[in-house]
Design a protein around this motif. Structure first.
Motif, PDB file in Angstrom:
ATOM      1  N   UNK A  10      37.542  45.344  40.326  1.00  0.00           N
ATOM      2  CA  UNK A  10      38.014  45.503  38.952  1.00  0.00           C
ATOM      3  C   UNK A  10      39.471  45.951  38.933  1.00  0.00           C
ATOM      4  N   UNK A  11      39.871  46.734  39.938  1.00  0.00           N
ATOM      5  CA  UNK A  11      41.261  47.196  40.010  1.00  0.00           C
ATOM      6  C   UNK A  11      42.219  46.019  40.154  1.00  0.00           C
ATOM      7  N   UNK A  12      41.846  45.034  40.958  1.00  0.00           N
ATOM      8  CA  UNK A  12      42.705  43.862  41.142  1.00  0.00           C
ATOM      9  C   UNK A  12      42.769  43.032  39.868  1.00  0.00           C
ATOM     10  N   UNK A  48      48.932  51.605  28.650  1.00  0.00           N
ATOM     11  CA  UNK A  48      47.591  52.196  28.571  1.00  0.00           C
ATOM     12  C   UNK A  48      46.724  51.733  29.744  1.00  0.00           C
ATOM     13  N   UNK A  49      46.804  50.439  30.059  1.00  0.00           N
ATOM     14  CA  UNK A  49      45.938  49.882  31.098  1.00  0.00           C
ATOM     15  C   UNK A  49      46.264  50.409  32.494  1.00  0.00           C
ATOM     16  N   UNK A 108      40.457  55.271  36.290  1.00  0.00           N
ATOM     17  CA  UNK A 108      39.105  54.750  36.115  1.00  0.00           C
ATOM     18  C   UNK A 108      38.640  53.831  37.226  1.00  0.00           C
ATOM     19  N   UNK A 109      39.547  52.995  37.724  1.00  0.00           N
ATOM     20  CA  UNK A 109      39.165  52.011  38.742  1.00  0.00           C
ATOM     21  C   UNK A 109      39.579  52.406  40.152  1.00  0.00           C
TER      22      UNK A 109
END
Length: 227
Positions: free
Chosen positions: A85-87, A145-146, A153-154
């Protein structure tokens, strides 16, 4: 030809748009979005991995409690991340920032066009400037924000640490400090807002003058009405 006032107002907006475009290029090019210290515990010693990176590349080094320092390594962010998900999130951030760059370029073109000509009251006019500047500011805000969400979070920094040094064991804690490549995105937002404000004041003044000229004849002074 546009009036001197219109030329000066749109030229000022054009300057802010160009500055925004240049800063977005800097944001994309520099690897100083965040500096992280990621702590791991091992069987015999504790390890701290220090990372500094941006959207595409960064550097990492490993420090063992015993005093052993592994030389700094340069890494590519995408290459150090698996199908996680981080990628996916970092890819989305890149796309968002690139789109912001495109919006900033379009806004620069629209303001330049209005500074040297009088386009019809269509999307080429102030409406287009409002649209592109608003989209640029919104997309930059989304990226701001992301990126922290991806780190907190990731576990982006943790993933990158494992990509740099595969022998790391249990993660203990992480510390993050966001760099200038991240914070100057606030300036991009302010510049886009400034462009919108400049064009709004011109558009509002022009509209007020137009309404003044269109006053019904009954509102005019009686002594100047000729029959």
């Amino acid at each position: 030809m546009p009036s001197r006032k219109k030329t000066s107002m749109f030229a000022a907006a054009f300057l802010t748009c160009v500055c925004s475009f240049v800063i977005i290029c800097v944001v994309l090019a520099t690897p100083y979005w965040v500096s992280s210290k990621v702590h791991f515990s091992g069987t015999n010693s504790n390890v701290t991995v220090s990372l500094t990176y941006g959207l595409f590349s960064g550097t990492c080094e490993q420090l063992v409690d015993a005093g052993l320092l592994v030389p700094t390594k340069i890494f590519q962010v995408a290459a150090n991340l698996g199908n996680t998900k981080a990628k996916s999130t970092i890819t989305a951030i890149i796309v968002i920032v690139v789109l912001s760059l495109l919006f900033s370029l379009l806004s620069s073109g629209f303001t330049c066009t209005n500074a040297v000509s009088n386009p019809y009251q269509t999307f080429l006019g102030p409406i287009g400037v409002y649209t592109w500047n608003s989209l640029c500011a919104i997309f930059i805000l989304i990226a701001m924000i992301l990126f922290p969400v991806n780190i907190e979070g990731n576990g982006l920094s943790i993933e990158l640490s494992h990509g740099c040094f595969s022998a790391l064991q249990k993660h203990v804690k992480s510390e993050h400090a966001y760099g200038y490549s991240y914070w100057i995105m606030l300036l991009i937002i302010f510049l886009n807002i400034a462009s919108i404000i400049v064009i709004y004041f011109y558009d509002h003044a022009r509209y007020s003058k137009k309404k003044e000229q269109e006053r019904p004849i009954e509102n005019a002074p009686k002594d100047v009405i000729l029959f």
